[in-house]
Scaffold this motif. Structure first.
Motif, PDB file in Angstrom:
ATOM      1  N   UNK A  35       2.830  12.337  -7.925  1.00  0.00           N
ATOM      2  CA  UNK A  35       1.969  12.707  -9.056  1.00  0.00           C
ATOM      3  C   UNK A  35       0.709  13.403  -8.565  1.00  0.00           C
ATOM      4  N   UNK A  36       0.116  12.859  -7.506  1.00  0.00           N
ATOM      5  CA  UNK A  36      -1.093  13.473  -6.950  1.00  0.00           C
ATOM      6  C   UNK A  36      -0.781  14.855  -6.377  1.00  0.00           C
ATOM      7  N   UNK A  37       0.417  15.032  -5.853  1.00  0.00           N
ATOM      8  CA  UNK A  37       0.822  16.343  -5.331  1.00  0.00           C
ATOM      9  C   UNK A  37       0.796  17.378  -6.449  1.00  0.00           C
ATOM     10  N   UNK A  38       1.284  16.998  -7.617  1.00  0.00           N
ATOM     11  CA  UNK A  38       1.291  17.936  -8.745  1.00  0.00           C
ATOM     12  C   UNK A  38      -0.122  18.236  -9.224  1.00  0.00           C
ATOM     13  N   UNK A  39      -1.034  17.267  -9.035  1.00  0.00           N
ATOM     14  CA  UNK A  39      -2.423  17.472  -9.445  1.00  0.00           C
ATOM     15  C   UNK A  39      -3.237  18.188  -8.381  1.00  0.00           C
ATOM     16  N   UNK A  40      -2.605  18.462  -7.244  1.00  0.00           N
ATOM     17  CA  UNK A  40      -3.335  19.081  -6.150  1.00  0.00           C
ATOM     18  C   UNK A  40      -4.261  18.123  -5.430  1.00  0.00           C
ATOM     19  N   UNK A  41      -3.970  16.807  -5.545  1.00  0.00           N
ATOM     20  CA  UNK A  41      -4.827  15.781  -4.948  1.00  0.00           C
ATOM     21  C   UNK A  41      -4.037  14.913  -3.967  1.00  0.00           C
ATOM     22  N   UNK A  42      -3.030  15.501  -3.314  1.00  0.00           N
ATOM     23  CA  UNK A  42      -2.194  14.698  -2.430  1.00  0.00           C
ATOM     24  C   UNK A  42      -2.940  14.205  -1.195  1.00  0.00           C
ATOM     25  N   UNK A  43      -4.140  14.728  -0.932  1.00  0.00           N
ATOM     26  CA  UNK A  43      -4.947  14.247   0.190  1.00  0.00           C
ATOM     27  C   UNK A  43      -5.668  12.939  -0.156  1.00  0.00           C
ATOM     28  N   UNK A  44      -5.644  12.565  -1.428  1.00  0.00           N
ATOM     29  CA  UNK A  44      -6.375  11.384  -1.905  1.00  0.00           C
ATOM     30  C   UNK A  44      -5.763  10.118  -1.323  1.00  0.00           C
ATOM     31  N   UNK A  45      -6.531   9.387  -0.521  1.00  0.00           N
ATOM     32  CA  UNK A  45      -6.057   8.125   0.068  1.00  0.00           C
ATOM     33  C   UNK A  45      -6.419   6.963  -0.843  1.00  0.00           C
ATOM     34  N   UNK A  46      -5.505   6.041  -0.987  1.00  0.00           N
ATOM     35  CA  UNK A  46      -5.731   4.937  -1.912  1.00  0.00           C
ATOM     36  C   UNK A  46      -4.913   3.724  -1.506  1.00  0.00           C
ATOM     37  N   UNK A  47      -5.310   2.605  -2.069  1.00  0.00           N
ATOM     38  CA  UNK A  47      -4.527   1.379  -1.982  1.00  0.00           C
ATOM     39  C   UNK A  47      -4.308   0.879  -3.404  1.00  0.00           C
ATOM     40  N   UNK A  48      -3.425  -0.090  -3.557  1.00  0.00           N
ATOM     41  CA  UNK A  48      -3.114  -0.639  -4.873  1.00  0.00           C
ATOM     42  C   UNK A  48      -3.597  -2.083  -4.948  1.00  0.00           C
ATOM     43  N   UNK A  49      -4.157  -2.429  -6.108  1.00  0.00           N
ATOM     44  CA  UNK A  49      -4.691  -3.774  -6.305  1.00  0.00           C
ATOM     45  C   UNK A  49      -4.179  -4.319  -7.633  1.00  0.00           C
ATOM     46  N   UNK A  66       4.503  -9.069 -10.380  1.00  0.00           N
ATOM     47  CA  UNK A  66       4.260  -7.867 -11.170  1.00  0.00           C
ATOM     48  C   UNK A  66       5.492  -7.609 -12.028  1.00  0.00           C
ATOM     49  N   UNK A  67       5.300  -7.621 -13.335  1.00  0.00           N
ATOM     50  CA  UNK A  67       6.404  -7.440 -14.256  1.00  0.00           C
ATOM     51  C   UNK A  67       6.248  -6.208 -15.118  1.00  0.00           C
ATOM     52  N   UNK A  68       7.055  -6.135 -16.140  1.00  0.00           N
ATOM     53  CA  UNK A  68       7.067  -4.978 -17.032  1.00  0.00           C
ATOM     54  C   UNK A  68       5.723  -4.844 -17.747  1.00  0.00           C
ATOM     55  N   UNK A  69       5.248  -3.604 -17.837  1.00  0.00           N
ATOM     56  CA  UNK A  69       4.011  -3.255 -18.551  1.00  0.00           C
ATOM     57  C   UNK A  69       2.749  -3.808 -17.895  1.00  0.00           C
ATOM     58  N   UNK A  70       2.835  -4.175 -16.637  1.00  0.00           N
ATOM     59  CA  UNK A  70       1.626  -4.614 -15.927  1.00  0.00           C
ATOM     60  C   UNK A  70       0.747  -3.413 -15.590  1.00  0.00           C
ATOM     61  N   UNK A  71      -0.539  -3.686 -15.441  1.00  0.00           N
ATOM     62  CA  UNK A  71      -1.508  -2.637 -15.112  1.00  0.00           C
ATOM     63  C   UNK A  71      -2.051  -2.916 -13.711  1.00  0.00           C
ATOM     64  N   UNK A  72      -1.866  -1.971 -12.812  1.00  0.00           N
ATOM     65  CA  UNK A  72      -2.414  -2.083 -11.466  1.00  0.00           C
ATOM     66  C   UNK A  72      -3.455  -0.989 -11.263  1.00  0.00           C
ATOM     67  N   UNK A  73      -4.234  -1.137 -10.230  1.00  0.00           N
ATOM     68  CA  UNK A  73      -5.361  -0.240 -10.004  1.00  0.00           C
ATOM     69  C   UNK A  73      -5.222   0.483  -8.675  1.00  0.00           C
ATOM     70  N   UNK A  74      -5.482   1.787  -8.698  1.00  0.00           N
ATOM     71  CA  UNK A  74      -5.569   2.559  -7.462  1.00  0.00           C
ATOM     72  C   UNK A  74      -7.004   2.450  -6.937  1.00  0.00           C
ATOM     73  N   UNK A  75      -7.135   1.983  -5.708  1.00  0.00           N
ATOM     74  CA  UNK A  75      -8.460   1.824  -5.107  1.00  0.00           C
ATOM     75  C   UNK A  75      -8.635   2.902  -4.048  1.00  0.00           C
ATOM     76  N   UNK A  76      -9.551   3.844  -4.246  1.00  0.00           N
ATOM     77  CA  UNK A  76      -9.759   4.895  -3.241  1.00  0.00           C
ATOM     78  C   UNK A  76     -10.168   4.305  -1.897  1.00  0.00           C
ATOM     79  N   UNK A  77      -9.629   4.865  -0.837  1.00  0.00           N
ATOM     80  CA  UNK A  77      -9.978   4.401   0.501  1.00  0.00           C
ATOM     81  C   UNK A  77     -11.127   5.189   1.094  1.00  0.00           C
ATOM     82  N   UNK A  78     -11.625   6.165   0.389  1.00  0.00           N
ATOM     83  CA  UNK A  78     -12.719   7.001   0.894  1.00  0.00           C
ATOM     84  C   UNK A  78     -13.895   6.901  -0.055  1.00  0.00           C
ATOM     85  N   UNK A  79     -14.420   5.693  -0.213  1.00  0.00           N
ATOM     86  CA  UNK A  79     -15.515   5.495  -1.150  1.00  0.00           C
ATOM     87  C   UNK A  79     -16.791   6.180  -0.655  1.00  0.00           C
ATOM     88  N   UNK A  80     -17.157   5.878   0.580  1.00  0.00           N
ATOM     89  CA  UNK A  80     -18.356   6.479   1.150  1.00  0.00           C
ATOM     90  C   UNK A  80     -18.043   6.858   2.587  1.00  0.00           C
TER      91      UNK A  80
END
Length: 642
Positions: A35-49, A66-80
């Motif tokens: 998905x990030x590749x299509x957005x041109x953001x494939x360099x974006x490093x992240x983890x999942x929480x 983790x089941x159906x319809x759960x919401x997880x969060x992408x946590x950027x690895x390059x905050x600062x």
């Protein structure tokens, strides 16, 4: 099942993924990379929480519930991104500092994109071939073998109806796409049968034409226009069948690859630990961040990796990274340390090298996740080893824990409360905790937390500390109000019992007993405590009221507060005989003109025994039952550990 993925870096987008419960976290990350590749953001490093817990690539979604319809969060690895001047050039490592993803993951992503582009192209070409075949089916009606249109027509009508629809951006769509592999096999077999028939008709027709010779280009008999047309038609049809069958078998092989098949193995694979430790030690800030993340992942995957990381000097490296300024690096390093400390031998080595000081210092980090990971690491030390507990509270360790109790988030405060509880179980350390007002103040603050687990751990720790020094606990200004407000904020009877036990210490001290009776919530609170089916809690309430009857002044205030109504309720709803006896004796004492002020040095039970000899507080059997009940209650105080 469907997963919803949120990321603060893309505030207007929520990514929707289709996954299976048995998929690994790496598979989810792979889909997000596309998905990030299509957005041109494939360099974006992240983890999942998910629910505050970082998801590891090698684990399965089911491991985290983790089941159906759960919401997880992408946590950027390059905050600062903070570079330190002492970093060496990134050219010394295998990382590409000009882009976010490691080279092997980038290559795998590009290969998958190319593979899916080919799938889309082949599928479009196959659909074009189907329409050409459909035209030839109609032309076959004018051939010598017109009846061949029956089976070829059925084949291609079914092929057009059930053909899968796919695009790299949208994936497979349609009601029949889940049958795509069966479709390929079915069309492949049917196409090969039709190919054989078409070749047979083509050979037969051309043989007849050749044998006839078509002298003087006279198109008659076996060299008629229909024969020539049929020969050409089935020759072309045979060639198209060959191409179609080849394409469908290529698609069958292509369909076996799903999103993440190439990427997943690179996300979960384990690099050479020696190289990763070296990168974490000598790399640039960006390289250290990635290496710290890999060390955390490796340490979580197996005990052998933990021992290898420690053997390669990883403890010193991680301890250094745990104090760095980059939040992501600090978080990953402390997380890796927490995983390593599970091994007793590694934990002992870490404590001997003074690592507890680094973890305590990390508790003052401005990044909440780093604080939480440091608290988790400290909890592992205090819960796994009695010998190492003293090292945790040395060098202002208690003050550092108290800092988190005031400033930390809910998760870290819960962990700190459990740390204090583990420390309080040790007799020697409990004495140290009560020698200063800081631990009691911190635990009192934690008792105000809305999280019930944090409140429970804190109350348990305070009760244990009260065994060592009840005066220290009773000296906490806000604690009395907190204890009396417990039944108004929760219906957890376990918390009721803990609060009631600590209230007994207030009731047994004449000065704090006055404070207890001065509180406007005392009657309502004790009444709610009594409205339980727990006999121990009802005995606690009865004993608290006993303590308010030791002097005439306290007794009059208890009568004015109508605490006798609480005792009446206990008698009417007593959970057992002993509880009824205690309530009955307390009511008799409350209505009696005598007092117990002449026995100031005796405990509550001893005073009851003295009063028994005056035959003013019920039968001797009642008093004996009450004393027995109190003894059993006292013995239960020591059994607090979860």
């Amino acid at each position: 099942m469907l997963l919803y993925v949120q990321n603060k870096s893309f505030p207007l987008r929520t990514f929707v993924l289709s996954v299976k419960n048995q998929d690994k976290v790496a598979r989810v990350r792979a889909q997000l990379l596309h998905i990030l590749y299509e957005l041109g953001k494939d360099h974006h490093q992240f983890r999942l929480r998910y629910r505050g817990e970082i998801l590891r690539d090698a684990d399965y979604l089911g491991d985290y519930q983790i089941g159906d319809n759960c919401v997880i969060t992408m946590v950027p690895m390059m905050k600062k991104l903070e570079f330190d001047g002492g970093s060496v050039s990134s050219s010394q490592t295998n990382y590409d500092s000009s882009s976010g993803q490691p080279p092997d993951i980038k290559d795998a992503l590009n290969r998958e994109v190319k593979h899916f582009d080919q799938r889309e192209k082949f599928l479009n070409d196959f659909k074009a071939l189907l329409y050409i075949h459909s035209l030839l089916v109609f032309l076959a009606l004018m051939s010598v073998y017109w009846y061949s249109a029956a089976w070829t027509g059925c084949l291609f009508v079914a092929a057009i109806i059930f053909v899968p629809n796919y695009s790299r951006l949208g994936g497979f769509v349609g009601n029949n796409t889940h049958l795509r592999k069966y479709y390929c096999v079915g069309f492949g077999i049917g196409g090969m049968v039709c190919l054989g028939v078409a070749i047979y008709f083509s050979v037969i027709t051309w043989t007849r034409i050749v044998n006839h010779g078509c002298k003087d280009w006279m198109f008659v008999d076996d060299c008629s226009h229909q024969q020539v047309f049929s020969a050409l038609l089935y020759t072309v049809h045979s060639l198209l069948f060959i191409v179609s069958v080849v394409v469908i078998w290529i698609l069958l092989v292509n369909f076996r690859v799903e999103v993440g098949d190439f990427i997943e193995k690179y996300l979960v694979r384990e690099r050479d630990i020696e190289k990763v430790v070296s990168a974490a030690k000598n790399g640039s800030s960006k390289v250290k961040r990635q290496a710290a993340y890999e060390l955390a992942t490796m340490a979580a995957s197996s005990d052998d990796n933990k021992l290898m990381i420690a053997a390669e000097g990883g403890l010193l490296v991680l301890e250094s990274l745990a104090l760095c300024r980059d939040s992501a690096t600090q978080e990953h390093a402390i997380e890796a340390l927490a995983e390593l400390l599970i091994i007793p031998s590694i934990q002992d080595t870490f404590v001997k090298m003074g690592g507890c000081r680094s973890l305590s210092a990390a508790l003052h980090s401005s990044h909440s996740r780093a604080v939480q990971e440091a608290a988790n690491a400290i909890y592992i030390i205090v819960s796994e080893s009695e010998e190492n507990k003293n090292n945790v509270i040395a060098d202002r360790g208690i003050e550092d824990l108290a800092h988190v109790a005031y400033e930390g988030n809910t998760a870290s405060q819960r962990t700190v409360a459990s740390i204090f509880l583990e420390l309080a179980f040790n007799n020697e350390i409990r004495s140290q905790l009560t020698s200063s007002n800081i631990p009691a103040q911190a635990l009192t603050s934690l008792c105000e937390n809305k999280d019930m687990e944090t409140k429970r751990y804190s109350l348990q720790a305070l009760e244990l500390m009260a065994i060592e020094s009840s005066d220290m606990i009773c000296a906490q200004e806000n604690l009395l109000n907190i204890l009396l407000e417990v039944p108004f904020k929760t219906m957890d009877e376990k918390l009721y019992l803990l609060a009631g036990k600590i209230l007994m210490y207030y009731a047994e001290n004449p000065e704090t007993c006055e404070q207890l009776l001065d509180n406007s919530n005392v009657k309502e609170s004790l009444g709610l405590f009594a409205r339980t089916d727990d006999p121990v809690l009802q005995k606690v309430v009865a004993k608290i009221i006993f303590c308010t009857l030791e002097t005439k002044e306290l007794k009059m205030r208890a009568l004015n507060l109508k605490l006798d109504r609480v005792l009446d309720y206990i008698k009417e709803h007593a959970a057992d005989r002993e509880t009824w006896d205690m309530a009955d004796q307390a009511l008799n004492d409350m209505n009696s003109s005598d007092d117990l002020s002449n026995l100031p040095t005796l405990s509550t039970l001893e005073k009851l025994k003295k009063m028994e000899s005056k035959d003013k507080f019920g039968s001797s059997s009642s008093v004996g039952s009450e004393v027995k009940g109190q003894d059993s209650f006292t013995s239960s105080n020591s059994d607090l550990k979860k």
